[in-house]
Motif scaffolding. Sequence first.
Motif, PDB file in Angstrom:
ATOM      1  N   SER A  59       0.810  -1.218   0.000  1.00  0.00           N
ATOM      2  CA  SER A  59       0.000   0.000   0.000  1.00  0.00           C
ATOM      3  C   SER A  59       0.846   1.272   0.000  1.00  0.00           C
ATOM      4  N   GLY A  60       2.103   1.141   0.383  1.00  0.00           N
ATOM      5  CA  GLY A  60       2.965   2.315   0.479  1.00  0.00           C
ATOM      6  C   GLY A  60       2.967   2.941   1.864  1.00  0.00           C
ATOM      7  N   VAL A  61       2.119   2.447   2.767  1.00  0.00           N
ATOM      8  CA  VAL A  61       2.035   3.019   4.116  1.00  0.00           C
ATOM      9  C   VAL A  61       3.345   2.822   4.873  1.00  0.00           C
ATOM     10  N   PHE A  62       3.889   1.611   4.831  1.00  0.00           N
ATOM     11  CA  PHE A  62       5.137   1.349   5.544  1.00  0.00           C
ATOM     12  C   PHE A  62       6.287   2.156   4.934  1.00  0.00           C
ATOM     13  N   ASP A  63       6.316   2.243   3.621  1.00  0.00           N
ATOM     14  CA  ASP A  63       7.371   3.036   2.972  1.00  0.00           C
ATOM     15  C   ASP A  63       7.294   4.498   3.396  1.00  0.00           C
ATOM     16  N   ALA A  64       6.090   5.037   3.443  1.00  0.00           N
ATOM     17  CA  ALA A  64       5.916   6.435   3.855  1.00  0.00           C
ATOM     18  C   ALA A  64       6.334   6.628   5.313  1.00  0.00           C
ATOM     19  N   ALA A  65       5.969   5.684   6.160  1.00  0.00           N
ATOM     20  CA  ALA A  65       6.350   5.776   7.575  1.00  0.00           C
ATOM     21  C   ALA A  65       7.869   5.713   7.735  1.00  0.00           C
ATOM     22  N   CYS A  66       8.499   4.833   6.976  1.00  0.00           N
ATOM     23  CA  CYS A  66       9.962   4.728   7.025  1.00  0.00           C
ATOM     24  C   CYS A  66      10.622   6.011   6.545  1.00  0.00           C
ATOM     25  N   GLU A  67      10.088   6.604   5.498  1.00  0.00           N
ATOM     26  CA  GLU A  67      10.635   7.868   4.998  1.00  0.00           C
ATOM     27  C   GLU A  67      10.538   8.965   6.057  1.00  0.00           C
ATOM     28  N   LEU A  68       9.419   8.997   6.772  1.00  0.00           N
ATOM     29  CA  LEU A  68       9.258   9.999   7.828  1.00  0.00           C
ATOM     30  C   LEU A  68      10.274   9.784   8.949  1.00  0.00           C
TER      31      LEU A  68
END
Length: 78
Positions: A59-68
């Motif tokens: 979904s991209g949620v984990f990737d976005a959280a990691c980027e943050l």
Amino acid sequence: MPDDDAILSAGAVALSAAATVSSLILHLRHIDAIDEQSECQIYKQALTMLEQGQGDDSSGVFDAACELLESQLRAVIP
């Protein structure tokens, strides 16, 4: 509409949790309860936990959280 309510609710929970944790870390630094190295370690551990828990999420949620988390870590490291 129920799906929108669930998404809104999940987003609100995530944002409030993130704000609370960030505030806590900043407060701990302000009162000298943790040092810069400890702050970095907190963000690194959170990043590791996210990376290990993402599984097959596409979904991209984990990737976005990691980027943050990575951006927060970069802000701490001089």
